[in-house]
Motif scaffolding. Structure first.
Motif, PDB file in Angstrom:
ATOM      1  N   ARG A 256       0.811  -1.136  -0.101  1.00 43.55           N
ATOM      2  CA  ARG A 256       0.167  -0.180  -0.130  1.00 43.55           C
ATOM      3  C   ARG A 256       0.794   1.183  -0.211  1.00 43.55           C
ATOM      4  O   ARG A 256       0.727   2.080  -0.631  1.00 43.55           O
ATOM      5  CB  ARG A 256      -0.867   0.069   1.028  1.00 43.55           C
ATOM      6  N   GLU A 257       1.803   1.148   0.896  1.00 42.38           N
ATOM      7  CA  GLU A 257       2.902   2.438   1.001  1.00 42.38           C
ATOM      8  C   GLU A 257       3.539   2.808  -0.637  1.00 42.38           C
ATOM      9  O   GLU A 257       3.694   4.017  -1.000  1.00 42.38           O
ATOM     10  CB  GLU A 257       3.863   2.178   2.054  1.00 42.38           C
ATOM     11  N   LYS A 258       4.147   1.583  -1.003  1.00 46.21           N
ATOM     12  CA  LYS A 258       4.746   1.838  -2.216  1.00 46.21           C
ATOM     13  C   LYS A 258       3.934   2.531  -3.195  1.00 46.21           C
ATOM     14  O   LYS A 258       4.360   2.971  -4.067  1.00 46.21           O
ATOM     15  CB  LYS A 258       5.569   0.524  -2.416  1.00 46.21           C
ATOM     16  N   THR A 259       2.676   1.909  -3.254  1.00 40.99           N
ATOM     17  CA  THR A 259       1.786   2.076  -4.415  1.00 40.99           C
ATOM     18  C   THR A 259       1.226   3.554  -4.232  1.00 40.99           C
ATOM     19  O   THR A 259       1.210   4.309  -5.305  1.00 40.99           O
ATOM     20  CB  THR A 259       0.687   1.189  -4.431  1.00 40.99           C
ATOM     21  N   VAL A 260       1.063   4.035  -3.102  1.00 38.91           N
ATOM     22  CA  VAL A 260       0.485   5.448  -2.912  1.00 38.91           C
ATOM     23  C   VAL A 260       1.755   6.352  -3.120  1.00 38.91           C
ATOM     24  O   VAL A 260       1.504   7.431  -4.021  1.00 38.91           O
ATOM     25  CB  VAL A 260       0.230   5.701  -1.291  1.00 38.91           C
ATOM     26  N   GLU A 261       3.044   5.948  -2.772  1.00 39.59           N
ATOM     27  CA  GLU A 261       4.237   6.745  -3.236  1.00 39.59           C
ATOM     28  C   GLU A 261       4.325   7.044  -4.650  1.00 39.59           C
ATOM     29  O   GLU A 261       4.660   7.919  -5.131  1.00 39.59           O
ATOM     30  CB  GLU A 261       5.467   6.378  -2.608  1.00 39.59           C
ATOM     31  N   TYR A 262       4.115   6.002  -5.526  1.00 43.40           N
ATOM     32  CA  TYR A 262       4.345   5.919  -6.847  1.00 43.40           C
ATOM     33  C   TYR A 262       3.181   6.907  -7.449  1.00 43.40           C
ATOM     34  O   TYR A 262       3.454   7.369  -8.643  1.00 43.40           O
ATOM     35  CB  TYR A 262       4.254   4.283  -7.224  1.00 43.40           C
ATOM     36  N   LEU A 263       1.958   6.377  -7.071  1.00 42.59           N
ATOM     37  CA  LEU A 263       0.976   7.353  -7.467  1.00 42.59           C
ATOM     38  C   LEU A 263       1.381   8.960  -7.560  1.00 42.59           C
ATOM     39  O   LEU A 263       1.122   9.694  -8.515  1.00 42.59           O
ATOM     40  CB  LEU A 263      -0.413   7.214  -6.951  1.00 42.59           C
ATOM     41  N   LYS A 264       2.108   9.306  -6.370  1.00 42.82           N
ATOM     42  CA  LYS A 264       2.523  10.505  -6.310  1.00 42.82           C
ATOM     43  C   LYS A 264       3.514  11.152  -7.437  1.00 42.82           C
ATOM     44  O   LYS A 264       3.652  12.212  -7.685  1.00 42.82           O
ATOM     45  CB  LYS A 264       3.044  10.928  -4.787  1.00 42.82           C
ATOM     46  N   ILE A 265       4.371  10.268  -7.571  1.00 40.43           N
ATOM     47  CA  ILE A 265       5.475  10.735  -8.361  1.00 40.43           C
ATOM     48  C   ILE A 265       5.467  10.332  -9.887  1.00 40.43           C
ATOM     49  O   ILE A 265       5.993  10.862 -10.964  1.00 40.43           O
ATOM     50  CB  ILE A 265       6.847  10.208  -7.917  1.00 40.43           C
ATOM     51  N   ARG A 266       4.535   9.389 -10.065  1.00 40.09           N
ATOM     52  CA  ARG A 266       4.612   8.835 -11.593  1.00 40.09           C
ATOM     53  C   ARG A 266       3.629   9.825 -12.249  1.00 40.09           C
ATOM     54  O   ARG A 266       2.480  10.202 -11.870  1.00 40.09           O
ATOM     55  CB  ARG A 266       4.102   7.399 -11.617  1.00 40.09           C
ATOM     56  N   LYS A 267       4.100  10.479 -13.550  1.00 38.98           N
ATOM     57  CA  LYS A 267       3.033  11.355 -14.222  1.00 38.98           C
ATOM     58  C   LYS A 267       3.034  10.905 -15.571  1.00 38.98           C
ATOM     59  O   LYS A 267       3.723  10.227 -16.254  1.00 38.98           O
ATOM     60  CB  LYS A 267       4.010  12.635 -14.336  1.00 38.98           C
ATOM     61  N   GLN A 268       1.661  11.082 -15.877  1.00 41.59           N
ATOM     62  CA  GLN A 268       1.115  10.749 -17.217  1.00 41.59           C
ATOM     63  C   GLN A 268      -0.150  11.831 -17.546  1.00 41.59           C
ATOM     64  O   GLN A 268      -0.674  12.405 -16.733  1.00 41.59           O
ATOM     65  CB  GLN A 268       0.533   9.590 -17.307  1.00 41.59           C
ATOM     66  N   PHE A 269       0.005  11.956 -18.901  1.00 50.06           N
ATOM     67  CA  PHE A 269      -0.989  13.070 -19.341  1.00 50.06           C
ATOM     68  C   PHE A 269      -0.569  14.527 -18.506  1.00 50.06           C
ATOM     69  O   PHE A 269      -1.607  15.169 -18.077  1.00 50.06           O
ATOM     70  CB  PHE A 269      -2.523  12.572 -18.969  1.00 50.06           C
TER      71      PHE A 269
END
Lengths: 379, 399
Positions: A256-269
């Motif tokens: 959960r933690e790693k996924t939430v962090e990834y959502l914050k840094i990964r950019k698309q559109f």
């Protein structure tokens, strides 16, 4: 009614999180998992020095007697660090079997050695045809005078290759699937007539197939009473189930933690993924599953330390059902939200997902426990 | 870590059990158990009983009529009320407007309104949602213009539960237009009997009348009915949402419903055996029970946090979402349990039970499908479950 961690539990948690951050990075773990014996002997000695190997054992044998709620803290950390050392095999399964069923002499001999890191154990109870049924034991013992001769095989025995001694479930009387007539034997690893086929597991651990060909063991090698091991095995497996539910909480919290962090840094559109509500809600589903799983892990472990047998079974099976559900709600979702990188071997998330998935298949999967949960009150 | 209650808590539980046994009437127990619609006099009767005992407002400070119970005692009380099929008191007065009055009200306002809330002599309704302001509540358009010593209110409020019984309404109204829609909202009270207030019934999916639309047409409200500062109503509304949420998951009620489901399924025959023994149906019950077990433990963890003085607001959205999901799944299984007998519809029976003594199918059957349909509301009201997830995403996960 108080569900806060005790002072002892907090201290234990601190020790473990320091150990993980200083000496157990994902890269280190991967190296250990892939090379040599599959874990670090040095780490095992550190565990002994930190007192981790004595958590569930009674004081008179050198343990801390912290019970299942103590093990819960260790297992949570094992989940967080994807720890590959044979804690489940040696402490949770083997050690507790000896503590529960062993003679006073066996306990005095073996448990202190285990706590000092000088004795590692494996528990062989699975057979080709047994699936999750613990009474399905066909490995046979033939009695001749004071000796038993064991013939048959055991499957998916964790850490058998590096264990000093192996505890085996054996059919000493009756027929396969009878609850009566099962006994526990303690074998030296090098016993004549035992051969092994060792392998890696899909989630980075080690296990073996064991073959027994007229293996001679003396009467002294029996743990507990002849023919009467079934209820002990069942309780030990229940304890181990609750323990891996705690491990699952650790794994889930990382996913959960790693996924939430990834959502914050990964950019698309041109914006971070965390801006998309469809992804936010999935992350929230993961968080809710994590909290609910933590609750059930607490309940299962608290009940092991002090609940009626039916309360224990209900709580443990409920937690195992939830663990099974979290494979998709947390595990598959974590991979999906990471996109392509989620299915690479390089990324730690993939390995947490694998562990979570395999935890469902240990000690009875989701469906097994759903059925068991429903049957408790019918019996 | 300890799930056991202290001897004092155990004897408190016993005291509650004895009180409920002696004072909670059998006819109400029966109505709640079967799901017969509750009437205003049912609510008033039970609230008066609790009022006389001094147990009507566990969440209030003692000096205003609260019980002085610990968080654990409050939880025990809720558990026992659930187990005894107690009706749930309407929350608008006791747990919604009262805490607002206690925090933001003037001394006069407290003196004027709190006693009537406690005794249930004043019925309160909530004026939040509007036809064009649901989840996006801050976009509400009902206007209150200050004219001398009163506000002139125009607009409409909707989903007003028990609006047709209402004596007073607490409402969010727009007192000015500002750059941000959350600004310029005020929190105001008014008499439902005022001229210009009209209440129109909304018949819900179960065919019953519980909620209403309220039309406000040049309603004159004295300026002393404003709560707090003009334009600061939004922060009051948010405070109200945070208050008293430990029982939001409705665990005791759901446990009772599972018990009921099992009794019902046991009596139904499926392929020559009790439906309860059917592995598929059994598995569905078990799945809900597992979620409920987790939810109970999560509630207790939140309670434990409150007991040691830490906030548990982060879990209230979780409790709301999981709690309503569990409730809804149970209503579906109850309906499925009676098979064909979920179909016959009798509006009068929903209101008054089987008066003629000859039910169609199992006595409870007529209530089950309407309940299932009605219970869809739980994931919509009180901040829809999607709004709850938005809150968790923002506040807990920082997304």
């Amino acid at each position: 009614m108080n569900l806060e961690l005790t002072e002892e539990q907090c201290m234990l948690q601190d020790i473990l999180s320091r150990f993980l951050s200083d000496q157990y990075t994902f890269d280190q773990r991967q190296k250990l998992s892939q090379q040599g014996i599959g874990y670090s002997e040095q780490n095992w000695q550190n565990f002994a020095e930190l007192g981790l190997l004595g958590i569930p054992f009674e004081e008179q044998y050198g343990g801390f007697n912290f019970g299942a709620t103590g093990l819960m803290i260790v297992m949570d950390a094992i989940g967080k660090g994807l720890v590959v050392e044979p804690y489940l095999s040696t402490v949770v399964l083997g050690g507790q079997l000896i503590q529960k069923a062993g003679s006073e002499a066996q306990k005095l001999d073996l448990i202190p050695q285990l706590i000092e890191g000088k004795l590692k154990l494996a528990f062989a109870y699975i057979e080709r045809q047994s699936r999750y049924e613990l009474s399905n034991v066909s490995l046979k013992a033939e009695r001749q005078a004071d000796s038993f001769f064991l013939t048959g095989s055991k499957s998916v025995v964790f850490n058998a290759e590096t264990a000093d001694k192996i505890i085996v479930t054996v059919r000493t009387s009756g027929n396969n699937r009878d609850k009566n007539g099962i006994s526990l034997f303690l074998l030296d690893k090098g016993a004549l007539g035992v051969s092994m086929k060792n392998y890696h597991t899909v989630d980075g651990l080690r296990a073996s197939e064991l073959f027994f060909d007229q293996v001679e063991v003396s009467h002294d090698a029996i743990i507990g009473e002849l023919d009467a091991a079934y209820p002990i095995v069942e309780q030990i497996i229940d304890g181990a189930s609750a323990a891996i539910c705690a491990e699952a909480v650790g794994v889930i919290s990382q996913l959960r933690e790693k996924t939430v962090e990834y959502l914050k840094i990964r950019k698309q559109f041109s914006r971070p993924l965390s801006d998309f509500q469809v992804l936010q809600h999935r992350a929230v589903d993961m968080f809710m599953a994590e909290e609910q799983m933590r609750s059930l892990s607490y309940l299962a472990n608290i009940k092991i330390d002090g609940g009626s047998r039916s309360e224990q079974i209900r709580a443990i099976s409920a937690a195992k059902v939830y663990l099974g559900d979290s494979r998709s709600v947390v595990g598959e979702q974590a991979i999906q939200l990471h996109g392509g990188v989620g299915v690479t071997d390089e990324l730690d998330v993939a390995h947490y997902y694998k562990r979570l998935t395999m935890l469902n298949n240990l000690f009875g999967d989701r469906d097994f426990h759903l059925e068991r949960f429903g049957q408790v009150e019918l019996v | 870590m300890d799930l056991n209650y202290t001897p004092e808590e155990k004897s408190f539980r016993q005291e509650v059990q004895i009180f409920l046994k002696e004072n909670y009437p059998a006819y109400l127990q029966d109505k709640v158990a079967k799901g017969v619609a509750l009437k205003k006099e049912d609510y008033v009767h039970w609230q008066k009983t609790l009022y006389e005992k001094g147990w009507v407002a566990p969440g209030w400070p003692v000096e205003y009529g609260g019980t002085g119970w610990t968080p654990v005692q409050k939880y025990i009380f809720e558990e026992e009320c659930g187990a005894a099929n107690c009706l749930r008191l309407t929350s608008f007065g006791l747990v919604m407007i009262a805490p607002v009055l206690l925090k933001y009200g003037t001394e006069e306002q407290k003196q004027k309104y709190l006693p009537g809330i406690l005794s249930s002599d004043t019925w309160w309704t909530q004026g939040y949602s509007e036809p064009n302001a649901g989840s996006d509540l801050a976009s509400l358009q009902t206007r209150a213009e200050k004219q001398g010593d009163y506000y002139l209110i125009n607009g409409s409020k909707t989903w007003t539960t028990h609006g047709h019984y209402g004596d007073m309404m607490f409402a969010l109204v727009r007192t000015s237009k500002e750059d941000k829609k959350q600004k310029g909202i005020s929190f105001i009270l008014f008499d439902m009997k005022s001229s210009g207030v009209s209440v129109e019934p909304i018949i819900t999916i179960d065919g019953l009348h519980v909620v209403n639309q309220v039309f406000l047409d040049d309603v004159k409200v004295p300026i002393e009915n404003l709560i707090g500062v003009e334009g600061e109503g939004w922060s009051i509304a948010k405070y109200l949402l945070q208050h008293e949420r430990t029982n939001i998951a409705q665990v005791p009620r759901s446990k009772k419903q599972i018990e009921r489901l099992k009794l019902l399924a046991e009596k139904e025959i499926h392929n020559g055996k009790s439906l309860l023994l059917d592995p598929f149906f059994r598995a569905k019950i078990s799945e809900v029970e597992v979620e409920l077990m987790a939810l109970e433990m999560t509630s207790l963890r939140a309670l434990s946090k409150v007991s040691v003085g830490e906030s548990s607001s982060m879990t209230s959205s979780l409790l709301k979402v999981k709690g309503t999901e569990v409730q809804q799944k149970i209503t579906a299984l109850l309906m499925e349990a009676v098979g064909y007998f979920s179909l016959p519809y009798f509006n009068g029976v929903l209101m008054d039970g089987w008066q003629d003594g000859t039910p169609v199918g199992p006595e409870e059957a007529a209530f089950l499908a309407p309940h299932y349909f009605d219970w869809r509301k739980t994931s919509i009201y009180g901040g829809s479950n999607e709004i709850q997830k938005n809150i968790v995403a923002k506040v807990v996960l920082g997304l």
